[in-house]
Design a protein around this motif. Structure first.
Motif, mmCIF file in Angstrom:
data_model
loop_
_atom_site.group_PDB
_atom_site.id
_atom_site.type_symbol
_atom_site.label_atom_id
_atom_site.label_comp_id
_atom_site.label_asym_id
_atom_site.label_seq_id
_atom_site.Cartn_x
_atom_site.Cartn_y
_atom_site.Cartn_z
ATOM 1 N N GLU A 207 1.906 4.202 10.252
ATOM 2 C CA GLU A 207 1.065 4.285 9.052
ATOM 3 C C GLU A 207 1.756 5.085 7.955
ATOM 4 O OE1 GLU A 207 -2.644 5.849 10.369
ATOM 5 O OE2 GLU A 207 -3.166 3.986 11.418
ATOM 6 N N GLU A 208 1.228 4.943 6.752
ATOM 7 C CA GLU A 208 1.779 5.725 5.630
ATOM 8 C C GLU A 208 1.700 7.210 5.954
ATOM 9 O OE1 GLU A 208 -0.400 4.758 2.015
ATOM 10 O OE2 GLU A 208 -0.609 2.769 2.916
ATOM 11 N N GLY A 209 2.724 7.941 5.606
ATOM 12 C CA GLY A 209 2.738 9.378 5.864
ATOM 13 C C GLY A 209 3.369 9.733 7.204
ATOM 14 N N ASP A 210 3.500 8.719 8.093
ATOM 15 C CA ASP A 210 4.147 8.981 9.392
ATOM 16 C C ASP A 210 5.625 9.316 9.162
ATOM 17 O OD1 ASP A 210 1.811 8.414 10.568
ATOM 18 O OD2 ASP A 210 2.464 6.552 11.577
ATOM 19 N N SER B 55 0.861 -1.185 0.000
ATOM 20 C CA SER B 55 0.000 0.000 0.000
ATOM 21 C C SER B 55 0.898 1.236 0.000
ATOM 22 C CB SER B 55 -0.940 0.003 1.207
ATOM 23 O OG SER B 55 -0.233 0.279 2.382
ATOM 24 N N GLY B 56 0.382 2.303 -0.558
ATOM 25 C CA GLY B 56 1.149 3.548 -0.586
ATOM 26 C C GLY B 56 1.779 3.804 -1.937
ATOM 27 N N GLU B 57 2.782 4.635 -1.914
ATOM 28 C CA GLU B 57 3.405 5.078 -3.163
ATOM 29 C C GLU B 57 4.338 4.030 -3.741
ATOM 30 O OE1 GLU B 57 5.555 8.667 -2.264
ATOM 31 O OE2 GLU B 57 3.851 9.488 -1.125
ATOM 32 N N ALA B 58 4.432 4.056 -5.063
ATOM 33 C CA ALA B 58 5.388 3.169 -5.717
ATOM 34 C C ALA B 58 6.802 3.677 -5.418
ATOM 35 C CB ALA B 58 5.147 3.179 -7.220
ATOM 36 N N TYR B 59 7.759 2.807 -5.554
ATOM 37 C CA TYR B 59 9.144 3.173 -5.264
ATOM 38 C C TYR B 59 9.627 4.229 -6.260
ATOM 39 C CZ TYR B 59 14.231 2.679 -4.941
ATOM 40 O OH TYR B 59 15.562 2.919 -4.807
ATOM 41 N N ALA C 229 6.619 6.263 2.897
ATOM 42 C CA ALA C 229 5.970 6.463 1.601
ATOM 43 C C ALA C 229 5.095 5.268 1.229
ATOM 44 C CB ALA C 229 7.035 6.671 0.529
ATOM 45 N N GLY C 230 5.487 4.107 1.682
ATOM 46 C CA GLY C 230 4.707 2.927 1.325
ATOM 47 C C GLY C 230 5.002 1.769 2.263
ATOM 48 N N LEU D 274 8.483 0.840 4.223
ATOM 49 C CA LEU D 274 8.620 0.083 5.472
ATOM 50 C C LEU D 274 7.881 -1.261 5.395
ATOM 51 C CD1 LEU D 274 9.632 0.404 8.492
ATOM 52 C CD2 LEU D 274 7.338 1.281 9.007
ATOM 53 N N SER D 275 8.442 -2.257 6.056
ATOM 54 C CA SER D 275 7.793 -3.568 6.151
ATOM 55 C C SER D 275 6.376 -3.384 6.695
ATOM 56 C CB SER D 275 8.597 -4.468 7.093
ATOM 57 O OG SER D 275 7.755 -5.384 7.739
ATOM 58 N N ASP D 276 5.381 -3.881 5.957
ATOM 59 C CA ASP D 276 3.998 -3.680 6.422
ATOM 60 C C ASP D 276 3.717 -4.410 7.727
ATOM 61 O OD1 ASP D 276 4.025 -6.195 5.294
ATOM 62 O OD2 ASP D 276 2.338 -5.862 3.922
ATOM 63 N N ARG D 277 4.397 -5.558 7.927
ATOM 64 C CA ARG D 277 4.190 -6.301 9.185
ATOM 65 C C ARG D 277 4.739 -5.505 10.361
ATOM 66 N NH1 ARG D 277 3.630 -12.014 8.838
ATOM 67 N NH2 ARG D 277 3.828 -12.032 11.096
ATOM 68 N N TYR D 278 5.920 -4.918 10.163
ATOM 69 C CA TYR D 278 6.530 -4.113 11.226
ATOM 70 C C TYR D 278 5.646 -2.899 11.509
ATOM 71 C CZ TYR D 278 9.748 -1.032 13.688
ATOM 72 O OH TYR D 278 10.303 -0.189 14.627
ATOM 73 N N ALA D 279 5.151 -2.282 10.420
ATOM 74 C CA ALA D 279 4.320 -1.083 10.574
ATOM 75 C C ALA D 279 3.059 -1.412 11.373
ATOM 76 C CB ALA D 279 3.949 -0.550 9.195
ATOM 77 N N LYS D 280 2.449 -2.538 11.026
ATOM 78 C CA LYS D 280 1.203 -2.939 11.698
ATOM 79 C C LYS D 280 1.461 -3.212 13.184
ATOM 80 C CE LYS D 280 -2.556 -6.212 11.356
ATOM 81 N NZ LYS D 280 -2.870 -7.594 11.024
#
Lengths: 756, 233
Positions: free
Chosen positions: A140-143, A115-119, A159-160, A129-135
């Motif tokens: 969240e995106e934008g943080d 999710s989020g912006e493409a590279y 960014a994603g 960022l790793s989505d699992r780590y983020a969760k």
């Protein structure tokens, strides 16, 4: 009309039908489930690896690579793609470790954005960022995220959210069994961001996509750089090796257990179909006398087996898919280990062929059973089935025989008269005990493994990773003194062209113990080096022998004398500082182990890892394993109950007249029930005597299959033996009681009216 | 001789689907101890039901059955088992021997349940099968199997011997031989014997002949029995 008969007969013999369907379904369920598991791992991980450009080879040099080096590698024939790559541990503001990664070519060792912006390689402050780590950490995106590295800070915007093949199994080092996203994660930034953080681009790896064999690739790399380079193939990476290890485990589970269940299922089919057609013999004769063709009758009775086969297979495929999903889903047991985006289940094609063959075989058994009853004229077929005549047994010639009570003689002769049924009962109890022993043994073994290594061998409270680029030998020594720490230096080496690890220890504070090959802890001697079991096996070395290796990037070869073999978490060569010095091997210590209660911040310390955080990661691992074991114990109980119940009902039906005669003579229901239960108990005793060693054998086989991942010693506590035996007897007793309850319903008048 | 068996207004009703079928309908019957009674009647008359009730294999829907002063009509499952073990011996048309036990073991089996049992070897010798003790039932002829069945029934030393068509599965020559053994044994051991049959000839060797029809006693006649050899089989 015959179809109606089929359904009604299935209703009449429902215990047999249900038990055969259950056995077939269980066997097929386990078969489909575990095979789906390993195939799904292979397919889905391959898909993630493909889409994220997981590298086949990694060329490593701590002094760094330039874009020119990259071009040289790209120009090697057989190289499909290459990237400059670096990954280093940074500290997030909450103290978590985040492996910050940069790849100059996102098509190699890259990631997919969930999710989020493409590279965007021009984005200098974007963090993917790793989505699992983020969760796990509520990011969240934008943080905005600040990551620190050796006193430098990089602040960027998320960014994603991503997943990467390189971090599919995200553990800081191989000693940690399971990922723990609450404390460890990964992130990608662009080369532009790397320049912002470090003031330049610095890459310690060139990651390569290639179909070249490791040996050939190494030769070409060494030629290009003019020296021996450290290369790590994907087979030596945690993500690939562990995933393939899981796949291998699935293959092992998918081969042993289903064979057991399916063998029991097929044998149950043989016994039950014979029994069913025997008791339907007069009906078979009636149909024949009515003018039905043999083919029609055969097809009718064969359809019984087909009904069982097809229903069992359908249910089995359902169970298998559920089992596959249970293990392979993002929130399931494998989801806590592997981080993938696509968890679609895949079943290997051969499974469907095997299922077809099983059904053909089951139908063939049905065909053989009815053909036997159809033999001869219609008048022959009309005669009721007569069981084999009794003959004196050999043991009846023993003086002991006359001392046996009526019940023992009755049961013994029954067993020998109905050999297949008895063998099946035995098979069922052996299977039940075997599964219980193997399951409990696996738990004991893992408990002992964890206890040996994590509770006792790791005697430290913290591991400190020292920045060896900054710290001098003196700095490390004073840090070690400050924390009363022991030291460890690690170096990647090449042994016979293969990558391995050398660990040099300075132990004086008992922070780490070494487990001997024969169990117990050993004190490292200065007389030689020690090898882990896997190294000993891989290179065929044993105590007294020698082993030669060279450090990557160096041409000098070191030869060490093997002092002993260790049971170790890692595949390594271990020695003391003094011995290393005596063979001229020098490596800077980068790891300290201390019993201190806390470790303060220090510019020379990259990060610390508490023993507790390592132990916490076991819990998830254990949870996964215990769930599997509970399932296996459940399967053992179902197997025992279903097989024993089916055969118990069969025995009951076969001896119905005899029991009616006993009842007429004045035997009470309890006495007759006691006879049936005692037969079950004796069979169980024999089953247990065979099942316990068989279970130990299966466990040993499973451990052997796991040997490439863990150096496990088989442990089986007294309680597990007692528990397995007691549970098998309990299952047998429960089934015995269930069957003997039927005695009350014996209709003496009806039973004895029937023709002999 | 006193009456050893008393049926008082005994009925047995079977439920077949929604219908009720009266197998016995208000039967009153007394049997004298030490005598041989033959119960005659066509198929479905209720003679086997009568025998099953007397043998404790079944219980009446109403009425009382007294055997040797004990009302067996209200006995529980265990009570009936004890009654069968101690008081009655059964001989069936189909012999109903245990195929996985030898001849001797079949007879000795009763020693596990009957307190006052007789010596199995002696019983086997009495029925002329002393040499067949180690054989299995399937190795014997039908007549021999029925003789084992008689030996087993009498080995319990019961008060009453109940025989359901004991010669029904045998040819007439063997049937006569079995009847002779039966008569000799019951006489020797002084047993009350009840034989259920549809064979009119067997009635001629009985002390009492009871005729049953449609679940009721049609007649109960006491007579002077003929010897087996006198009867034209």
């Amino acid at each position: 009309m015959l179809f109606r008969k089929l359904l009604r007969t299935a209703g009449k013999y429902r215990a047999q039908f249900i038990s055969m369907i259950v056995m077939t379904a269980l066997g097929i369920g386990v078969f489909v489930g575990f095979n789906t598991e390993w195939y799904t791992i292979e397919r889905d991980t391959a898909s993630l690896f493909e889409r994220t450009g997981f590298a086949d080879q990694r060329v490593i040099d701590a002094s760094g690579f330039s874009h020119d080096d990259l071009e040289k590698v790209r120009n090697i024939p057989g190289v499909d793609g290459a990237t400059l790559y670096i990954s280093f541990n940074t500290v997030a503001s909450d103290g978590d470790t985040v492996a910050l990664t940069v790849t100059s070519d996102p098509d190699v060792s890259g990631f997919i954005v969930t999710s989020g912006e493409a590279y965007d390689e021009k984005n200098a402050d974007g963090i993917w960022l790793s989505d699992r780590y983020a969760k796990e950490n509520g990011v969240e995106e934008g943080d905005t995220l600040t990551l620190g590295y050796k006193g430098l800070n990089f602040t960027g915007r998320v960014a994603g959210l991503i997943k990467s093949g390189e971090y599919m199994i995200c553990v800081p080092d191989p000693t940690q069994l399971m990922p723990d996203y609450s404390t460890y994660g990964y992130a990608y930034v662009s080369p532009a961001a790397l320049r912002q953080l470090t003031g330049g681009e610095f890459y310690t790896q060139i990651n390569v996509k290639t179909k070249l064999q490791t040996k050939e690739f190494r030769e070409k790399i060494d030629r290009v750089f003019g020296k021996t380079m450290l290369t790590v193939s994907k087979d030596d990476t945690v993500s690939y090796a562990e995933a393939m290890g899981e796949s291998e485990e699935g293959k092992t589970m998918g081969s042993i257990l289903p064979v057991l269940f399916l063998a029991i299922s097929v044998l149950t089919m043989v016994t039950t179909m014979h029994r069913l057609t025997a008791s339907e013999k007069t009906q078979i004769g009636t149909l024949k006398a009515l003018g039905f063709k043999d083919g029609t009758i055969t097809a009718h009775y064969t359809s019984y087996a087909a009904l069982i086969g097809v229903t069992g297979t359908a249910a089995g495929v359902g169970i298998g898919m559920w089992l596959g999903w249970f293990i392979m889903n993002p929130n399931g047991s494998m989801g806590t280990y592997i981080d993938m985006d696509d968890w679609s289940l895949h079943t290997p094609p051969f499974v469907w062929i095997v299922l077809l063959l099983i059904n053909v075989f089951l139908i063939f058994i049905g065909f053989l059973s009815v053909r036997k009853m159809l033999a001869g004229t219609a008048a022959d077929a009309l005669r009721p089935y007569t069981p084999k005549k009794m003959r004196s047994l050999l043991i009846e010639k023993l003086p002991l025989w006359d001392k046996l009570g009526f019940g023992a003689k009755w049961n013994l002769r029954d067993n020998l008269r109905h050999k297949t049924r008895s063998a099946m009962t035995l098979f069922g109890t052996v299977g039940c005990t075997l599964l219980l022993v193997a399951s409990f043994g696996m738990k004991d073994t893992m408990d002992a493994f964890l206890d040996t290594f994590y509770n006792n061998a790791m005697n430290y409270s913290y591991r400190i990773n020292v920045d060896t680029e900054k710290a001098t030998e003196e700095d490390v020594r004073s840090l070690a003194e400050k924390y009363d720490a022991d030291t460890c230096a690690q170096a990647s080496v090449q042994i016979d062209g293969q990558t391995s690890l050398v660990e040099i220890y300075g132990i004086s504070h008992d922070t780490l113990r070494f487990v001997g090959d024969e169990g117990g802890y050993v004190t490292l001697s200065d007389r030689g080096a020690y090898v882990s079991r896997r190294v000993a096996e891989k290179f065929g070395v044993s105590p007294g022998g020698t082993l030669s290796f060279s450090k990557y990037g160096e041409s000098e070869e070191y030869t060490v004398r093997i002092e002993g073999v260790l049971c170790s978490m890692s595949e390594s060569v271990v020695m003391t500082e003094d011995y290393a010095e005596s063979v001229g091997l020098k490596c800077p210590a980068g790891l300290l182990m201390t019993k201190a209660d806390s470790v303060g911040p220090d510019p020379l310390i990259i990060n610390t890892q508490s023993k507790q955080s390592i132990i916490d990661s076991f819990d998830t691992f254990l949870e996964v394993m215990y769930t599997m074991l509970v399932l296996l114990v459940g399967a053992a109980a179902v197997l025992g109950i279903v097989v024993l119940y089916n055969l118990g009902v069969m025995s009951y039906t076969e001896r119905y007249r005899e029991m009616a005669a006993l009842k007429v003579l004045g035997f009470r229901d309890r006495q007759i029930g006691g006879l049936l239960i005692s037969q079950n108990m004796w069979m169980t005793l024999i089953g247990v005597i065979i099942g316990v060693p068989a279970g130990v054998g299966v466990l040993a086989y499973l451990l052997k299959a796991l040997a490439s991942e863990y150096e496990l010693d088989l442990h089986l506590g007294a309680l597990s033996y007692v528990g397995s035996v007691a549970l098998t007897f309990a299952v047998s007793l429960i089934v015995g009681l269930m069957i003997s309850r039927k005695n009350k319903k014996i209709d003496m008048v009806e039973a004895l009216k029937a023709q002999e | 001789m006193e009456n050893i068996v008393e049926f008082k207004n005994v009925s047995r009703v079977y439920k077949v689907g929604d219908h009720e079928q009266k197998a016995l309908d208000g039967v009153d019957l007394s049997l004298r101890g030490g005598q041989m009674t033959v119960i005659l009647g066509p198929s479905g008359a209720g003679k086997s039901t009568l025998l099953n009730l007397l043998g404790g294999l079944d219980s009446p829907t109403s009425g009382t059955i007294t055997v040797d002063g004990q009302d067996i009509s209200k006995l529980s499952g265990d009570g009936l088992a004890r009654y069968r073990a101690e008081k009655v011996g059964f001989v069936f048309q189909a012999y109903n021997l245990i195929p996985t036990l030898t001849v001797r073991e079949n007879v000795a089996l009763v020693s596990e349940i009957a307190r006052d049992h007789l010596d199995p070897d002696r019983m086997l010798a009495d029925v002329g099968l002393a040499d067949h003790g180690r054989k299995f039932p399937s190795e014997l002829s039908g007549g021999e199997q029925q003789r084992v069945s008689i030996a087993r029934a009498l080995a319990k030393n019961p008060q009453i011997l109940l025989c359901d068509e004991p010669t029904g599965a045998l040819d007439s020559e063997t049937g006569v031989m079995v009847l002779k053994v039966l008569l000799r044994m019951t006489g020797q051991y002084g047993k009350t014997t009840v034989i259920v049959t549809h064979n009119q000839n067997i009635a001629r060797i009985a002390d009492t002949v009871v005729r049953v029809k449609n679940g009721r006693i049609q007649s109960c006649v006491t007579q002077t029995p003929e010897s087996v050899d006198e009867v034209d089989w």
